[in-house]
Motif scaffolding. Structure first.
Motif, PDB file in Angstrom:
ATOM      1  N   ASP A  27       0.822  -1.215   0.000  1.00 20.51           N
ATOM      2  CA  ASP A  27       0.000   0.000   0.000  1.00 20.51           C
ATOM      3  C   ASP A  27       0.859   1.271   0.000  1.00 20.51           C
ATOM      4  OD1 ASP A  27      -2.426   1.321  -0.143  1.00 20.51           O
ATOM      5  OD2 ASP A  27      -2.622   1.496   2.035  1.00 20.51           O
ATOM      6  N   VAL A  28       1.811   1.304  -0.922  1.00 25.38           N
ATOM      7  CA  VAL A  28       2.672   2.463  -1.111  1.00 25.38           C
ATOM      8  C   VAL A  28       2.627   2.852  -2.588  1.00 25.38           C
ATOM      9  CG1 VAL A  28       4.224   1.853   0.800  1.00 25.38           C
ATOM     10  CG2 VAL A  28       4.755   1.076  -1.514  1.00 25.38           C
ATOM     11  N   SER A  29       3.186   4.008  -2.904  1.00 27.61           N
ATOM     12  CA  SER A  29       3.202   4.432  -4.305  1.00 27.61           C
ATOM     13  C   SER A  29       4.231   3.614  -5.087  1.00 27.61           C
ATOM     14  CB  SER A  29       3.547   5.918  -4.405  1.00 27.61           C
ATOM     15  OG  SER A  29       4.897   6.134  -4.039  1.00 27.61           O
ATOM     16  N   LYS A  30       4.047   3.579  -6.402  1.00 25.91           N
ATOM     17  CA  LYS A  30       5.010   2.877  -7.245  1.00 25.91           C
ATOM     18  C   LYS A  30       6.386   3.535  -7.160  1.00 25.91           C
ATOM     19  CE  LYS A  30       1.623   1.815 -10.654  1.00 25.91           C
ATOM     20  NZ  LYS A  30       1.280   1.876 -12.063  1.00 25.91           N
ATOM     21  N   ALA A  31       6.405   4.858  -6.991  1.00 23.09           N
ATOM     22  CA  ALA A  31       7.679   5.569  -6.862  1.00 23.09           C
ATOM     23  C   ALA A  31       8.426   5.127  -5.606  1.00 23.09           C
ATOM     24  CB  ALA A  31       7.442   7.076  -6.834  1.00 23.09           C
ATOM     25  N   SER A  32       7.699   4.955  -4.512  1.00 22.94           N
ATOM     26  CA  SER A  32       8.327   4.484  -3.268  1.00 22.94           C
ATOM     27  C   SER A  32       8.864   3.068  -3.430  1.00 22.94           C
ATOM     28  CB  SER A  32       7.329   4.528  -2.107  1.00 22.94           C
ATOM     29  OG  SER A  32       6.969   5.847  -1.813  1.00 22.94           O
ATOM     30  N   ALA A  33       8.071   2.227  -4.061  1.00 23.22           N
ATOM     31  CA  ALA A  33       8.507   0.845  -4.282  1.00 23.22           C
ATOM     32  C   ALA A  33       9.722   0.811  -5.201  1.00 23.22           C
ATOM     33  CB  ALA A  33       7.366   0.019  -4.874  1.00 23.22           C
ATOM     34  N   HIS A  34       9.717   1.637  -6.224  1.00 23.74           N
ATOM     35  CA  HIS A  34      10.851   1.698  -7.152  1.00 23.74           C
ATOM     36  C   HIS A  34      12.118   2.146  -6.428  1.00 23.74           C
ATOM     37  CE1 HIS A  34      13.044   2.155 -10.865  1.00 23.74           C
ATOM     38  NE2 HIS A  34      13.354   3.392 -10.511  1.00 23.74           N
ATOM     39  N   HIS A  35      11.986   3.142  -5.567  1.00 25.02           N
ATOM     40  CA  HIS A  35      13.145   3.615  -4.794  1.00 25.02           C
ATOM     41  C   HIS A  35      13.681   2.505  -3.897  1.00 25.02           C
ATOM     42  CE1 HIS A  35      15.795   6.171  -2.491  1.00 25.02           C
ATOM     43  NE2 HIS A  35      15.217   5.732  -1.384  1.00 25.02           N
ATOM     44  N   ALA A  36      12.792   1.793  -3.234  1.00 20.07           N
ATOM     45  CA  ALA A  36      13.210   0.702  -2.351  1.00 20.07           C
ATOM     46  C   ALA A  36      13.927  -0.390  -3.140  1.00 20.07           C
ATOM     47  CB  ALA A  36      12.013   0.126  -1.607  1.00 20.07           C
ATOM     48  N   VAL A  37      13.417  -0.696  -4.327  1.00 21.89           N
ATOM     49  CA  VAL A  37      14.054  -1.709  -5.175  1.00 21.89           C
ATOM     50  C   VAL A  37      15.458  -1.252  -5.562  1.00 21.89           C
ATOM     51  CG1 VAL A  37      13.960  -2.794  -7.464  1.00 21.89           C
ATOM     52  CG2 VAL A  37      11.927  -2.754  -6.005  1.00 21.89           C
ATOM     53  N   ARG A  38      15.615   0.022  -5.874  1.00 16.73           N
ATOM     54  CA  ARG A  38      16.952   0.543  -6.211  1.00 16.73           C
ATOM     55  C   ARG A  38      17.898   0.412  -5.022  1.00 16.73           C
ATOM     56  NH1 ARG A  38      15.092   5.843  -8.269  1.00 16.73           N
ATOM     57  NH2 ARG A  38      16.571   6.604  -6.731  1.00 16.73           N
ATOM     58  N   VAL A  39      17.413   0.704  -3.816  1.00 16.31           N
ATOM     59  CA  VAL A  39      18.246   0.571  -2.612  1.00 16.31           C
ATOM     60  C   VAL A  39      18.636  -0.889  -2.407  1.00 16.31           C
ATOM     61  CG1 VAL A  39      18.258   0.757  -0.093  1.00 16.31           C
ATOM     62  CG2 VAL A  39      17.342   2.640  -1.468  1.00 16.31           C
ATOM     63  N   LEU A  40      17.663  -1.786  -2.492  1.00 14.76           N
ATOM     64  CA  LEU A  40      17.952  -3.213  -2.308  1.00 14.76           C
ATOM     65  C   LEU A  40      18.894  -3.731  -3.389  1.00 14.76           C
ATOM     66  CD1 LEU A  40      14.411  -4.504  -1.271  1.00 14.76           C
ATOM     67  CD2 LEU A  40      16.445  -4.348   0.191  1.00 14.76           C
ATOM     68  N   SER A  41      18.762  -3.193  -4.592  1.00 12.71           N
ATOM     69  CA  SER A  41      19.660  -3.577  -5.683  1.00 12.71           C
ATOM     70  C   SER A  41      21.085  -3.111  -5.399  1.00 12.71           C
ATOM     71  CB  SER A  41      19.163  -2.988  -6.996  1.00 12.71           C
ATOM     72  OG  SER A  41      20.035  -3.326  -8.052  1.00 12.71           O
ATOM     73  N   SER A  42      21.229  -1.892  -4.896  1.00  6.76           N
ATOM     74  CA  SER A  42      22.565  -1.369  -4.590  1.00  6.76           C
ATOM     75  C   SER A  42      23.235  -2.145  -3.453  1.00  6.76           C
ATOM     76  CB  SER A  42      22.505   0.119  -4.241  1.00  6.76           C
ATOM     77  OG  SER A  42      21.912   0.318  -2.976  1.00  6.76           O
ATOM     78  N   LEU A  43      22.418  -2.769  -2.599  1.00  4.61           N
ATOM     79  CA  LEU A  43      22.951  -3.581  -1.501  1.00  4.61           C
ATOM     80  C   LEU A  43      23.177  -5.035  -1.916  1.00  4.61           C
ATOM     81  CD1 LEU A  43      20.749  -2.212   1.424  1.00  4.61           C
ATOM     82  CD2 LEU A  43      23.164  -1.723   0.988  1.00  4.61           C
ATOM     83  N   GLY A  44      22.768  -5.372  -3.144  1.00  5.34           N
ATOM     84  CA  GLY A  44      22.996  -6.720  -3.660  1.00  5.34           C
ATOM     85  C   GLY A  44      21.930  -7.737  -3.309  1.00  5.34           C
ATOM     86  N   TYR A  45      20.752  -7.277  -2.873  1.00  6.01           N
ATOM     87  CA  TYR A  45      19.691  -8.203  -2.492  1.00  6.01           C
ATOM     88  C   TYR A  45      18.761  -8.558  -3.641  1.00  6.01           C
ATOM     89  CZ  TYR A  45      21.038  -7.503   2.360  1.00  6.01           C
ATOM     90  OH  TYR A  45      21.729  -7.462   3.535  1.00  6.01           O
ATOM     91  N   VAL A  46      18.636  -7.652  -4.620  1.00  8.26           N
ATOM     92  CA  VAL A  46      17.773  -7.913  -5.762  1.00  8.26           C
ATOM     93  C   VAL A  46      18.488  -7.504  -7.041  1.00  8.26           C
ATOM     94  CG1 VAL A  46      15.634  -7.568  -4.443  1.00  8.26           C
ATOM     95  CG2 VAL A  46      16.611  -5.661  -5.724  1.00  8.26           C
TER      96      VAL A  46
END
Length: 87
Positions: A35-54
Motif C-alpha cells: 500500500d505504497v506508491s510505485k515511486a516508493s517501491a521503485h526507490h526501495a528496489v533501487r536501494v535493495l539492488s545497490s545492496l545486492g539483495y535484488v
C-alpha cells in the motif's frame, strides 16, 4: 550482512512472497501489496539492488539474488517465530 531498516525488510519479504508464485515480482505488485506508491517501491528496489539483495532491469520484474533470497528466508523465519511466540 547490511543492517536493513524495517521498511527495507518489509520490501524484501514482500518480494520474496510475491516471487514464490512466479519467478519475479513486479514493482506495481510490490507497491499494491505494501500500500505504497510505485515511486516508493521503485526507490526501495533501487536501494535493495545497490545492496545486492535484488536484481532488476528497467521495466522488468524484480528478482532476488542468492544473498537476497537467503536474507528474506531468515527474515521470514524470524517473523514466523515472533508471531508464534505472541499467539
Amino acid at each position: 550482512m547490511e543492517d536493513l531498516t524495517i521498511a527495507m525488510q518489509n520490501y524484501l519479504e514482500t518480494i520474496f512472497a510475491l516471487s514464490k508464485a512466479t519467478s519475479g515480482a513486479r514493482v506495481s505488485d510490490i507497491a499494491a501489496h505494501l500500500d505504497v506508491s510505485k515511486a516508493s517501491a521503485h526507490h526501495a528496489v533501487r536501494v535493495l539492488s545497490s545492496l545486492g539483495y535484488v536484481s532488476t532491469e528497467k521495466y522488468q520484474e524484480v528478482y532476488l539474488t542468492a544473498n537476497g533470497r537467503r536474507e528474506a528466508m531468515l527474515l521470514e523465519a524470524k517473523h514466523r517465530l515472533i508471531k508464534a511466540l505472541f499467539s
